[in-house]
Design a protein around this motif. Structure first.
Motif, PDB file in Angstrom:
ATOM      1  N   ALA A   1       0.222  -7.233   5.054  1.00 32.15           N
ATOM      2  CA  ALA A   1       1.023  -7.541   3.875  1.00 32.15           C
ATOM      3  C   ALA A   1       1.548  -8.968   3.934  1.00 32.15           C
ATOM      4  O   ALA A   1       1.842  -9.494   4.999  1.00 32.15           O
ATOM      5  CB  ALA A   1       2.201  -6.583   3.783  1.00 32.15           C
TER       6      ALA A   1
ATOM      7  N   VAL B   1       4.612 -11.809   2.979  1.00 38.94           N
ATOM      8  CA  VAL B   1       6.044 -11.709   3.209  1.00 38.94           C
ATOM      9  C   VAL B   1       6.688 -10.845   2.140  1.00 38.94           C
ATOM     10  O   VAL B   1       6.156 -10.684   1.047  1.00 38.94           O
ATOM     11  CB  VAL B   1       6.707 -13.111   3.224  1.00 38.94           C
ATOM     12  CG1 VAL B   1       6.189 -13.923   4.395  1.00 38.94           C
ATOM     13  CG2 VAL B   1       6.447 -13.826   1.915  1.00 38.94           C
ATOM     14  N   ALA B   2       7.873 -10.327   2.445  1.00 37.23           N
ATOM     15  CA  ALA B   2       8.462  -9.312   1.584  1.00 37.23           C
ATOM     16  C   ALA B   2       8.879  -9.855   0.214  1.00 37.23           C
ATOM     17  O   ALA B   2       8.695  -9.204  -0.794  1.00 37.23           O
ATOM     18  CB  ALA B   2       9.680  -8.699   2.274  1.00 37.23           C
TER      19      ALA B   2
ATOM     20  N   LEU C   1       6.758  -9.620  -3.002  1.00 35.45           N
ATOM     21  CA  LEU C   1       6.293  -8.280  -3.313  1.00 35.45           C
ATOM     22  C   LEU C   1       7.391  -7.395  -3.870  1.00 35.45           C
ATOM     23  O   LEU C   1       7.113  -6.327  -4.396  1.00 35.45           O
ATOM     24  CB  LEU C   1       5.746  -7.613  -2.037  1.00 35.45           C
ATOM     25  CG  LEU C   1       4.349  -8.071  -1.637  1.00 35.45           C
ATOM     26  CD1 LEU C   1       4.045  -7.599  -0.238  1.00 35.45           C
ATOM     27  CD2 LEU C   1       3.315  -7.522  -2.596  1.00 35.45           C
ATOM     28  N   TYR C   2       8.633  -7.818  -3.763  1.00 32.62           N
ATOM     29  CA  TYR C   2       9.728  -6.924  -4.134  1.00 32.62           C
ATOM     30  C   TYR C   2       9.755  -6.683  -5.642  1.00 32.62           C
ATOM     31  O   TYR C   2       9.796  -7.600  -6.436  1.00 32.62           O
ATOM     32  CB  TYR C   2      11.078  -7.505  -3.697  1.00 32.62           C
ATOM     33  CG  TYR C   2      12.199  -6.552  -4.005  1.00 32.62           C
ATOM     34  CD1 TYR C   2      12.945  -6.695  -5.162  1.00 32.62           C
ATOM     35  CD2 TYR C   2      12.465  -5.491  -3.163  1.00 32.62           C
ATOM     36  CE1 TYR C   2      13.951  -5.798  -5.463  1.00 32.62           C
ATOM     37  CE2 TYR C   2      13.466  -4.596  -3.455  1.00 32.62           C
ATOM     38  CZ  TYR C   2      14.213  -4.762  -4.610  1.00 32.62           C
ATOM     39  OH  TYR C   2      15.202  -3.863  -4.905  1.00 32.62           O
TER      40      TYR C   2
ATOM     41  N   ILE D   1      10.392  -2.321  -0.428  1.00 27.91           N
ATOM     42  CA  ILE D   1       9.270  -3.219  -0.657  1.00 27.91           C
ATOM     43  C   ILE D   1       8.026  -2.404  -1.012  1.00 27.91           C
ATOM     44  O   ILE D   1       7.668  -1.464  -0.304  1.00 27.91           O
ATOM     45  CB  ILE D   1       8.982  -4.075   0.596  1.00 27.91           C
ATOM     46  CG1 ILE D   1      10.266  -4.720   1.109  1.00 27.91           C
ATOM     47  CG2 ILE D   1       7.921  -5.123   0.301  1.00 27.91           C
ATOM     48  CD1 ILE D   1      10.962  -5.611   0.129  1.00 27.91           C
TER      49      ILE D   1
ATOM     50  N   MET E   1       4.372  -1.259  -1.082  1.00 26.95           N
ATOM     51  CA  MET E   1       3.273  -1.343  -0.136  1.00 26.95           C
ATOM     52  C   MET E   1       2.231  -0.293  -0.501  1.00 26.95           C
ATOM     53  O   MET E   1       2.478   0.590  -1.326  1.00 26.95           O
ATOM     54  CB  MET E   1       3.768  -1.095   1.302  1.00 26.95           C
ATOM     55  CG  MET E   1       4.641  -2.185   1.878  1.00 26.95           C
ATOM     56  SD  MET E   1       3.649  -3.613   2.377  1.00 26.95           S
ATOM     57  CE  MET E   1       4.535  -4.906   1.540  1.00 26.95           C
TER      58      MET E   1
ATOM     59  N   GLN F   1       0.051  -0.420   4.752  1.00 27.96           N
ATOM     60  CA  GLN F   1       0.682  -1.720   4.978  1.00 27.96           C
ATOM     61  C   GLN F   1       2.139  -1.548   5.397  1.00 27.96           C
ATOM     62  O   GLN F   1       2.836  -0.661   4.916  1.00 27.96           O
ATOM     63  CB  GLN F   1       0.622  -2.564   3.713  1.00 27.96           C
ATOM     64  CG  GLN F   1      -0.772  -3.051   3.353  1.00 27.96           C
ATOM     65  CD  GLN F   1      -0.754  -3.897   2.101  1.00 27.96           C
ATOM     66  OE1 GLN F   1       0.030  -3.653   1.183  1.00 27.96           O
ATOM     67  NE2 GLN F   1      -1.617  -4.897   2.038  1.00 27.96           N
TER      68      GLN F   1
ATOM     69  N   PRO G   1       5.585  -4.073   5.844  1.00 29.54           N
ATOM     70  CA  PRO G   1       6.114  -5.420   5.662  1.00 29.54           C
ATOM     71  C   PRO G   1       6.917  -5.878   6.874  1.00 29.54           C
ATOM     72  O   PRO G   1       7.401  -5.047   7.657  1.00 29.54           O
ATOM     73  CB  PRO G   1       7.021  -5.271   4.440  1.00 29.54           C
ATOM     74  CG  PRO G   1       7.503  -3.859   4.518  1.00 29.54           C
ATOM     75  CD  PRO G   1       6.346  -3.064   5.082  1.00 29.54           C
TER      76      PRO G   1
ATOM     77  N   VAL H   1      13.311  -2.214   4.214  1.00 31.21           N
ATOM     78  CA  VAL H   1      13.421  -3.427   5.013  1.00 31.21           C
ATOM     79  C   VAL H   1      14.890  -3.792   5.109  1.00 31.21           C
ATOM     80  O   VAL H   1      15.622  -3.758   4.120  1.00 31.21           O
ATOM     81  CB  VAL H   1      12.633  -4.585   4.364  1.00 31.21           C
ATOM     82  CG1 VAL H   1      12.909  -5.902   5.084  1.00 31.21           C
ATOM     83  CG2 VAL H   1      11.148  -4.281   4.385  1.00 31.21           C
TER      84      VAL H   1
END
Length: 454
Positions: A292, A294-295, A298-299, A318, A320, A324, A326, A382
């Motif tokens: 994945a 970086v977070a 994708l948020y 997050i 995924m 995957q 993160p 996360v």
């Protein structure tokens, strides 16, 4: 044995990098102090990065450090561990996030640390400094002897598989335990016993053996024979390491978490071993590294999700898929084979349900309606917190972190329980007074559990 690489290091703290093919390196070093190793993804100093310092601080201490930052993750007293006049042998391993260092010929490490956010290591660097120059002989892979003595040598088992080669006339013994000692429960595998005529799987050192297999000539005194041991949720398998053929198999109805392995020889035999242990998924294949990005980019928390907010802070969810994980994912539990379980949630039947993510399965699982539901698309928690407290029934302590909501709009919290050798994350529903987990296709409920606090 792997090729030996000779390296000279000056008193300048500049790493010399070389590639590695798997999770260990064995080496000898001659230096007065400060033998430093770096474990990295590329042939240079860059984060993420593990550093193992042996004989630092005037040859008095050794440490494990991550990303060149303090405080050190582990610090142990190791007075006079190095010597400027003779080579001293060591090994360093990195398996499933477990970074450990030990002396040559010893399986028990003198220091070890588990990284909650492991990364794939592809290069090792070596250097010396602080007044010391060094001479190194570097090999990848551990090799050692066991005497004709029925005493086990123990080492950490990072996760579900152990690959080894054995050269000896007979009686290669291996055990899997939950501690670095001969304690019950315990699995034992004897290969080439009874004068190299049969092999067995034994439980808790008791007879009758669980499995007995005729294996005439399976071992050889002048030739290495390769084997693979796998254990997953009570299923213990022994395979031929060259062909992959299954030799023996037994399923424990009450499995326990395996944390250590050990080897020995006896009954007139001396053995020579090469051992590699690593984290594995189904079928003994190595787990892929997290793929994945970086977070932050994708948020995208859907409207109505509890705990939604901007990226980067603690307690964020997050998006995924397909196994995957993160960076910064909260590890909430552990499968019975040692693989970590991450805190995850997914939408199901109008609800947003906390559950578990098992990376090697490529899916998250949530409990609902008496069944376990696999979800290839999910969200992973996360954040910087991982505070679990015991409770029971409908007693939700102050600060419990909201992880989802039922189809009726009731807040669901994140809980976990121990079951069948695993520590499993799931959902807490206050009106029901239980924590629900998904396990073996079913939804199970427990009135006593741990709950996650923010």
């Amino acid at each position: 044995m792997a090729n030996i690489m000779d390296v000279q290091t000056e008193d300048n703290l500049q790493y010399h990098f070389f590639p590695v093919s798997h999770g260990s390196v064995q080496f000898k070093v001659r230096t007065a102090n400060d033998a430093h190793l770096a474990l990295t993804m590329g042939p240079q100093e860059s984060d993420p990065m593990y550093e193992v310092f042996i004989g630092g601080w005037g040859n008095t201490k050794s440490v494990i450090r991550r990303n060149r930052t303090k405080p050190d993750k582990v610090e142990v007293d190791t007075p006079q561990i190095l010597n400027s006049g003779e080579f001293r042998g060591f090994w360093v391993r990195w398996d499933g996030g477990v970074v450990s260092a030990g002396r040559e010929g010893e399986l028990i490490p003198f220091m070890s640390w588990t990284d909650p956010e492991p990364f794939p290591v592809a290069f090792v660097g070596v250097c010396t400094g602080w007044g010391a120059t060094g001479t190194w002989k570097i090999e990848d892979g551990a090799e050692f002897d066991t005497p004709d003595k029925l005493e086990y040598k123990f080492g950490p088992a990072a996760a579900g598989s152990l690959e080894f080669e054995y050269r000896g006339p007979h009686n290669a013994h291996l055990c899997l335990t939950s501690a670095a000692a001969e304690v019950d429960p315990m699995y034992e595998i004897i290969l080439g016993g009874w004068e190299n005529t049969q092999s067995v799987i034994r439980y808790c050192r008791q007879k009758p053996d669980k499995v007995t297999l005729p294996t005439p000539g399976i071992m050889h005194p002048n030739e290495f024979r390769k084997f693979l041991i796998e254990w997953r949720c009570g299923r213990v398998m022994v395979r031929d390491g060259s062909s992959g053929a299954l030799l023996m198999e037994w399923v424990d109805p009450a499995p326990f978490p395996v944390t250590h392995f050990a080897v020995r020889t006896g009954y007139g035999a001396r053995g020579h071993w090469r051992i590699r242990h690593f984290g594995s998924g189904a079928g003994g294949q190595q787990l892929p590294p997290p793929s994945a990005p970086v977070a932050a980019p994708l948020y995208s928390a859907p409207p109505g999700y509890p705990g939604a907010g901007g990226p980067g802070g603690p307690g964020q969810w997050i998006d995924m898929s397909a196994g995957q994980v993160p960076p910064g994912a909260v590890v909430g539990g552990q499968d019975c084979n040692g693989e970590p379980m991450y805190v995850a949630r997914a939408a199901h039947e109008g609800a947003v349900i906390p559950g578990k993510l098992v990376q090697s399965h490529g899916a998250a699982y949530v409990p609902w309606g008496g069944l376990e539901h696999g979800k290839p698309e999910y969200q992973v928690l996360v954040g910087g917190f991982n505070n679990w407290v015991p409770t029971k029934g409908s007693n939700i302590p102050p600060g419990a972190f909201p992880g989802g909501q039922s189809e009726d709009g009731e807040t669901l919290y994140i809980g976990r329980v121990r079951h069948k050798g695993s520590l499993i994350t799931g959902k807490v529903q206050q009106s029901h007074g239980v924590c629900y987990i998904s396990f073996a296709g079913k939804e199970l409920s427990f009135p006593k559990y741990e709950i996650l606090l923010s």
